[in-house]
Design an enzyme around this catalytic site. Structure first.
Site: not given
Length: 298
Positions: A163, A168
């Site tokens: 991933e 973020e």
């Protein structure tokens, strides 16, 4: 987008409509000028996919994106297809997570909030190259937006199949996070920081990734701010050359025991995306529509 102590859960994707060809723009776009198409020509990159959010449609194109289904993890638990959560206007994609009052709750949307999310699974995936998005965030306690990549197939499950979290942010922190996930299901090496750097998240920034066979370089406004290479992780924990990955954009909120604070269920959260672009060099791969779609285990 599983960072630090976040809950791992399974989720699936909704198949929608038709595919978008590799090397094309999202159908919501106007023509892209040479200044964008050739932005990295000197570095050997060619523009292979992009969305400028400049077209007449008021929603992200279903030719380019699908909506992930709701799951139990923090990022997915409030996903909804309700209008206004992923809205295109004035050349910008607005991603929202909104209160869901009792009067609007239903079997389809039973939670305290509804959140917007889109991904290019079954539409576009790639391996290697440069991907960037220009974004800004209205920070607020509980905010949890992300720009990230997941593998089309996961033969070894999460996190071993990988991933890539390009950007973020959490709460109202003026910090940009990038993280690479791989490792064993027992917990070793799951979170490998790409960077954690100060950034005024309310301002427009370009968050990016330069992805080569043996390394990942995370960028902020065109500057490399963190890198992870195959040599820095344990042998056998570098799945990234073996699979194509698809793009996810979402505005989520935190939960009890999670990384971001619990959601303020009276507040409408907002992240804006000006554009997303993928460039590649010879030897990199891209696919217009993923084959053999299967649920994403996380």
């Amino acid at each position: 987008m599983i960072s630090l102590p976040r809950l791992i859960a399974a989720w699936a994707m909704l198949p929608l409509l038709t595919s978008c060809a590799s090397g094309s723009s999202a159908s919501n776009d106007a023509a892209v000028p040479d200044s964008i198409a050739n932005a990295y020509k000197a570095d050997g990159y060619t523009l292979v996919w992009h969305d400028e959010f400049d077209g007449p449609s008021t929603v992200p194109s279903p030719d380019s994106y699908i909506i992930p289904t709701r799951g139990n993890s923090a990022w997915a638990r409030f996903i909804s297809s309700r209008p206004g959560l992923m809205e295109v206007a004035d050349g910008v994609l607005s991603m929202r997570c909104k209160p869901n009052p009792d009067s609007l709750r239903s079997e389809a949307d039973p939670g305290a909030m509804v959140s917007g999310a889109i991904c290019t699974r079954e539409r576009f995936s790639f391996n290697g190259g440069r991907i960037e998005a220009r974004m800004r965030v209205e920070g607020h306690p509980g905010s949890f937006p992300a720009f990230w990549l997941m593998p089309v197939s996961q033969p070894d499950g999460w996190p071993v199949s990988g991933e890539i979290d390009i950007f973020e942010s959490i709460n109202d922190e003026n910090i940009a996070y990038a993280t690479l996930h791989t490792g064993r299901s027992g917990g070793d090496d799951i979170n490998t920081p790409g960077y954690q750097v100060p950034a005024t998240i309310a301002d427009w920034h370009v968050y990016g990734l330069d992805w080569d066979t043996d390394s990942m370089h995370f960028t902020l406004d065109g500057e490399v701010r963190g890198s992870v290479s195959r040599s820095t992780v344990r042998e056998g924990l570098w799945p990234f050359p073996d699979n194509e990955f698809y793009i996810i954009l979402n505005q989520s909120v935190g939960m009890e025991g999670g990384w971001a604070q619990p959601a303020d269920t009276t507040h409408t959260y907002l992240t804006e995306v000006d554009w997303v672009r993928v460039y590649q060099r010879p030897g990199h791969t891209a696919t217009g529509a993923a084959t053999s779609p299967s649920p994403v285990s996380r």
